[in-house]
Scaffold this active site. Structure first.
Site, short mmCIF file in Angstrom:
data_model
loop_
_atom_site.label_atom_id
_atom_site.label_comp_id
_atom_site.label_asym_id
_atom_site.label_seq_id
_atom_site.Cartn_x
_atom_site.Cartn_y
_atom_site.Cartn_z
N SER A 153 -49.78 39.70 -66.97
CA SER A 153 -49.75 39.20 -65.59
C SER A 153 -49.74 37.68 -65.46
O SER A 153 -49.62 37.17 -64.36
CB SER A 153 -50.94 39.76 -64.79
OG SER A 153 -50.73 41.11 -64.49
N SER A 208 -48.98 40.20 -62.14
CA SER A 208 -49.57 40.14 -60.81
C SER A 208 -49.86 38.72 -60.33
O SER A 208 -50.18 38.50 -59.15
CB SER A 208 -50.87 40.94 -60.79
OG SER A 208 -51.82 40.39 -61.68
N LYS A 231 -55.78 31.89 -58.64
CA LYS A 231 -55.44 33.26 -58.26
C LYS A 231 -56.60 33.87 -57.48
O LYS A 231 -57.77 33.69 -57.83
CB LYS A 231 -55.13 34.08 -59.51
CG LYS A 231 -54.62 35.50 -59.26
CD LYS A 231 -54.29 36.17 -60.59
CE LYS A 231 -53.76 37.59 -60.39
NZ LYS A 231 -53.42 38.23 -61.69
#
Length: 478
Positions: free
Chosen positions: A171, A147, A72
């Protein structure tokens, strides 16, 4: 191939680590123009693969030898840009690796690239990215969650077998549920946050994605353990996450009443019941427990998280690093930099947090939220007196259509209604796919007491084995 298979074949000399990376890149090339999971790929894979070969020749064990991993884009990667999907960090090149990334590389993994996210990890759909949305591989017109939607989509599409995300209020677990992948958030402090760009420091944790429980366990175990560069890490050694079916069958699982009463779609409710029936048949005992304060968890979370975000994002001032606007004085410089650099969702949360911390409102909002946070943690502790692990849906619905909640922030925030309390209490949790609704995956969430991650993996493996991994599938992109 799964991560465990790749690593064993590379260690035996049957597969070159660069070939595993090339196979992953071929799937990225084939599918990512539609999915848009990655923001950038690593140009140094050949050099890193040679490092893995050299380490194996020297006798290193390398539990993730040659495994391509997606990271990420809010985890620092030395020599590879880390933007947090924000214009304010568009050209930021970190001089060091986050501890989680360094441990991956030390274990022989190859960082394939950086994945898309909601800007600064603030969102539930990966639509709040400055570089465009990621699409759900199960249905390209639906959101992959957020996210960490880019990492979840990369695993669901088979581009990589495992990926890193971050979990502040769900997330990792919420996008795992939307994409039919496994998503794990550890106890607060189990995995170092050093090099993870801060959103809400008392809630943030590095988490992991995979398509099998063994893969999830292997990559998670590599990351766990104390770190002298992060004072919040737990001093205890990493737990053993190997399977123990007998231990799983001896557990009692608590069905959390408040998460099952209303608001879930039929497919989600059916998945929870199916999970219960499968594990009851395997000898697991189920009871009902109550967490009355869960109804306050979402409001509490958004007060605590936005207040901490307001403080953490104050550092983006156009002076030290990142985007810098042109202005006549320092005040205008900061205003212009933040106006140009931050997207609307980040601005919304900074404003909410600044208001909650402002003079005259601190005790009424942030101070009260901290008290409710402690109350929620105490209720979890009481529930664990009745059950070894708690069970809830991960999300109340399957993945929603792209764009359907962008104009309604409250509806977007409700995607995290089942996950935020876990972060408030600092507990470990695991989301695993347990059914389908209208062709889309739905999932259940297992929650354990602090430092008892092994219980989650034992139950997840038992369900995986009992159902012959019927729900642990690649998205149908072919």
């Amino acid at each position: 191939m799964y991560a465990t298979e790749i690593a064993e074949r590379v260690r035996r000399g049957e597969l070159d680590p660069l070939d595993a990376a090339r196979a992953a890149l071929a799937r990225v090339e084939r599918f990512d123009a539609d999915v848009r999971a990655f923001l950038r790929l690593n140009p140094n894979l050949e050099e890193e693969a040679e490092g893995v070969r050299r380490a194996l020749r020297e006798g290193a064990e390398l539990p993730l030898a040659g495994v391509p991993v997606a990271v990420k884009d809010n985890l620092n990667t030395r020599g590879l840009a880390t933007t947090c999907a924000s214009r304010v960090l568009e050209n930021y090149l970190p001089p060091y690796d986050a501890t989680a990334v360094a441990r991956l590389r030390a274990a022989g993994a190859l960082v394939l690239g950086k994945t898309n996210l909601d800007e600064f990890a603030m969102g539930s759909s990966t639509e709040h990215s400055a570089f465009g949305p990621t699409r759900n591989p199960w249905d390209l017109e639906r959101a992959p969650g957020g996210s960490s939607g880019g990492s979840a989509a990369a695993v669901a599409a088979g581009m990589v077998p495992v990926a890193l995300g971050s979990d502040t209020g769900g997330s990792v677990r919420q996008p795992a549920a939307f994409t039919g992948t496994l998503g794990f958030k550890p106890t607060y402090g189990r995995i170092s946050r050093y090099g993870l760009v801060a959103f809400a420091s008392s809630l943030d944790q590095v988490g992991t994605f995979a398509r099998s429980v063994d893969d999830l366990a292997r990559v998670s175990a590599v990351l766990m353990g104390p770190d002298p560069r992060d004072a919040t890490t737990v001093p205890a050694p990493a737990p053993a996450l190997e399977s123990d079916a007998a231990r799983a069958r001896g557990l009692t699982v608590g069905l959390v009443r408040e998460t099952l009463e209303e608001g879930n779609t039929p497919g989600v409710a059916a998945a929870v019941e199916h999970f219960r029936q499968v594990l009851e048949a395997e000898g697991v005992r189920f009871v009902e427990v109550s967490l009355p304060s869960l109804r306050y968890a979402l409001a509490t979370y958004y007060l605590v998280a936005t207040a901490e975000a307001s403080s953490n994002l104050a550092r983006y001032d156009g002076v030290h690093y990142g985007v810098r606007a042109s202005a006549a004085d320092v005040v205008e410089l900061m205003k212009e930099t933040r106006e140009r650099g931050f997207g609307p969702e980040v601005k919304r949360r900074i404003l909410m947090g600044t208001f909650a911390l402002s003079s005259g409102y601190y005790d009424a909002y942030y101070g009260r939220a901290l008290k409710v946070r402690r109350r929620i943690a105490n209720e979890f502790a009481r529930a664990f007196g009745e059950a070894d692990v708690l069970l809830t849906p991960t999300t109340p619905t399957p993945a929603f259509p792209l764009g359907s909640r962008l104009d309604d922030p409250l509806a977007m925030y409700l995607s995290d209604v089942d996950t935020v309390a876990v972060n408030l209490a600092g507990l470990p949790a695991l989301s695993l796919p347990a059914g389908f609704e209208d062709g889309l995956p739905v999932a259940v969430q297992l929650i354990a007491p602090a430092l008892e991650e092994a219980r989650l993996f034992d139950l997840a493996r038992l369900f995986e084995q009992a159902t012959e991994a019927a729900y642990f599938q690649l998205a149908p992109l072919e």
